[in-house]
Each structure stands twice: as C-alpha cells, then as structure tokens.
Design a protein around this motif. Structure first.
Motif, PDB file in Angstrom:
ATOM      1  N   ARG A  15       0.817  -1.216   0.000  1.00 36.93           N
ATOM      2  CA  ARG A  15       0.000   0.000   0.000  1.00 36.93           C
ATOM      3  C   ARG A  15       0.853   1.270   0.000  1.00 36.93           C
ATOM      4  NH1 ARG A  15      -4.174   1.570   4.937  1.00 36.93           N
ATOM      5  NH2 ARG A  15      -4.561   3.758   4.324  1.00 36.93           N
ATOM      6  N   TYR A  16       1.966   1.262   0.739  1.00 41.68           N
ATOM      7  CA  TYR A  16       2.721   2.494   0.954  1.00 41.68           C
ATOM      8  C   TYR A  16       4.010   2.593   0.147  1.00 41.68           C
ATOM      9  CZ  TYR A  16      -0.433   3.641   4.782  1.00 41.68           C
ATOM     10  OH  TYR A  16      -1.544   3.950   5.514  1.00 41.68           O
ATOM     11  N   ALA A  17       4.481   1.540  -0.477  1.00 43.48           N
ATOM     12  CA  ALA A  17       5.713   1.614  -1.251  1.00 43.48           C
ATOM     13  C   ALA A  17       5.497   2.411  -2.532  1.00 43.48           C
ATOM     14  CB  ALA A  17       6.215   0.215  -1.587  1.00 43.48           C
ATOM     15  N   VAL A  18       6.483   3.237  -2.886  1.00 44.63           N
ATOM     16  CA  VAL A  18       6.391   3.946  -4.168  1.00 44.63           C
ATOM     17  C   VAL A  18       6.536   2.937  -5.304  1.00 44.63           C
ATOM     18  CG1 VAL A  18       7.236   6.145  -3.301  1.00 44.63           C
ATOM     19  CG2 VAL A  18       8.869   4.450  -4.124  1.00 44.63           C
ATOM     20  N   PRO A  19       5.857   3.144  -6.404  1.00 38.71           N
ATOM     21  CA  PRO A  19       6.039   2.252  -7.547  1.00 38.71           C
ATOM     22  C   PRO A  19       7.466   2.329  -8.075  1.00 38.71           C
ATOM     23  CG  PRO A  19       4.091   3.658  -7.813  1.00 38.71           C
ATOM     24  CD  PRO A  19       4.862   4.192  -6.653  1.00 38.71           C
ATOM     25  N   SER A  20       7.926   1.263  -8.666  1.00 34.41           N
ATOM     26  CA  SER A  20       9.253   1.277  -9.271  1.00 34.41           C
ATOM     27  C   SER A  20       9.244   2.145 -10.519  1.00 34.41           C
ATOM     28  CB  SER A  20       9.698  -0.146  -9.622  1.00 34.41           C
ATOM     29  OG  SER A  20       8.793  -0.729 -10.548  1.00 34.41           O
ATOM     30  N   GLY A  21      10.421   2.624 -10.889  1.00 45.20           N
ATOM     31  CA  GLY A  21      10.526   3.420 -12.093  1.00 45.20           C
ATOM     32  C   GLY A  21      10.510   4.903 -11.814  1.00 45.20           C
ATOM     33  N   PRO A  22      10.499   5.728 -12.873  1.00 45.01           N
ATOM     34  CA  PRO A  22      10.545   7.179 -12.718  1.00 45.01           C
ATOM     35  C   PRO A  22       9.383   7.705 -11.865  1.00 45.01           C
ATOM     36  CG  PRO A  22      10.973   6.574 -14.993  1.00 45.01           C
ATOM     37  CD  PRO A  22      10.553   5.317 -14.293  1.00 45.01           C
ATOM     38  N   LEU A  23       9.680   8.712 -11.064  1.00 41.60           N
ATOM     39  CA  LEU A  23       8.678   9.302 -10.181  1.00 41.60           C
ATOM     40  C   LEU A  23       7.545   9.934 -10.981  1.00 41.60           C
ATOM     41  CD1 LEU A  23       7.620  10.374  -7.463  1.00 41.60           C
ATOM     42  CD2 LEU A  23       9.219  12.307  -7.717  1.00 41.60           C
TER      43      LEU A  23
END
Length: 227
Positions: free
Chosen positions: A39-47
């Motif tokens: 739920r809280y992790a940022v997605p991988s890849g460019p912001l």
C-alpha cells in the motif's frame, strides 16, 4: 535521467554507502511489512506523483526517515503535499507505515532503500518541492567523511532535482557533522544558506530530544539555489 555527478575516483555517489544496515526482523515487523508495504511503497521506475499519490501533488523527499516521526508530522501538517520517506532500516519503515495507517494519511509513501539511489534513478529534474535530511548518520571518524550525505556532488544532485524555489533542510545534533555541512555549503557556488531556523512542524521526538538531553546543540540549515 540527466548525468549524475561522480566522485573523484569516477564512482557514482550512490555507490558510496551513507548508512549502516543494522537491524533484526521481529514477527511484528515482518507482519507489518507484508501487510502495508504494497500500500505504501512507491512504484518502481521514474517518479510520477499521480501514480504514487493518486493525484498530482508537489513532492517532498525525506532522506533517512528513521521511525517516521518527522515524515508523519509533515504529511499531517501539509496535506497539500506528498512526502516520500526513504529509509533502509526495515523496522523504521514498518513503524512509519503503521503510523500512517493509524492516522489515515494518504499523502505519505516510502522508498525502502538508499535515498541517493532513488534520487539518481527515479527522480527527474525539478520534480521535488523539498528534500529533508534530519539527524543523518554523522560518520564521526575522519576516514568515513566521504560517507556523509552532504557533499559537493550530492548538493549538485539535490539542486538539480528541486523545482525553482525549492529547498533542502538539514538538521543535526553532531557538532562535527554541522561543521562539515557548513564547509560543504561554503564551498558550493550555487547555494544560499540560512542557519538556525527550526521548522515548527517537526516533532522533537527521537534524535533531537536525545541530543538536547545530552547537552548537544541542534544545528539547522535551510539551503536554496542562489538566484
């Protein structure tokens, strides 16, 4: 992404470790990580702020968020911003996510890893509203000074990632680290510095309270790009 500054020996700064990876995984931490990280992790890849927060928010990055006191307080006091708390310490990540869930904060996410790697690999030019560096590992031995986060090349990197008018906040209770920060900032041709202003929203719990209890002064720096 743009070219990333290198150290004198040609390595990217992100290969110079600025943290000490020490922790134990308890069953509670394992349960929190399994349940809350999706739920809280940022997605991988460019912001992409919309992909991270579900809306296009100005983004703040906290470097080394510990157990999340400052990141949670910032998210609570600034609902119009999104904050990404980068932390390698797994129990700290777990505790931060638990606090965010308890308070129902939808503008806080975490990057479980080295903030330098995230800055280099995922953040584009001018994407950040601010960068926060509160009570980092001081690396007190002279031979470890290269591991301190504030260096000429990382200042270049942070300035590149900040939007026009954005800022870097640094706080430390370690006198030698504070002097190192002053020296690095004085050497940098592009920065303007205000020293001594403590952000009112930041709680004192954690290293700040411990430092004051031990009789140490708290050193505060607000850094912007010289106009």
């Amino acid at each position: 992404m743009t070219d990333t500054p290198r150290t004198a020996d040609g390595r990217y700064r992100a290969t110079v470790r600025t943290f000490t990876p020490r922790w134990r995984m308890s069953p509670r931490v394992e349960e929190l990580m399994e349940r809350l990280l999706p739920r809280y992790a940022v997605p991988s890849g460019p912001l992409d702020p919309t992909a991270v927060f579900g809306r296009d928010l100005p983004v703040v990055l906290e470097v080394g968020s510990g157990y999340g006191e400052a990141a949670v307080a910032y998210a609570r006091e600034h609902p119009e911003h999104g904050i990404i708390a980068a932390e390698v310490h797994v129990p700290g990540v777990a505790t931060l996510m638990e606090k965010a869930e308890r308070e129902g904060l939808d503008n806080l996410r975490t990057f479980r890893g080295d903030a330098l790697e995230y800055l280099v690999e995922c953040v584009g030019r001018g994407q950040l509203e601010a960068v926060h560096l509160f009570f980092p590992d001081p690396w007190p031995k002279a031979r470890h000074a290269k591991r301190r986060f504030v260096q000429q090349d990382t200042l270049d990197l942070v300035l590149e990632r900040l939007r026009p008018g954005g800022h870097l906040l640094v706080a430390t209770d370690h006198a030698a680290y504070a002097e190192h920060v002053r020296e690095q900032l004085a050497q940098h041709p592009r920065v303007a510095v205000v020293e001594g202003e403590r952000p009112a929203w930041r709680p004192s719990a954690g290293f700040e309270d411990k430092g004051r209890a031990a009789g140490r002064a708290i050193h505060e720096f607000r850094v912007t790009e010289r106009g």
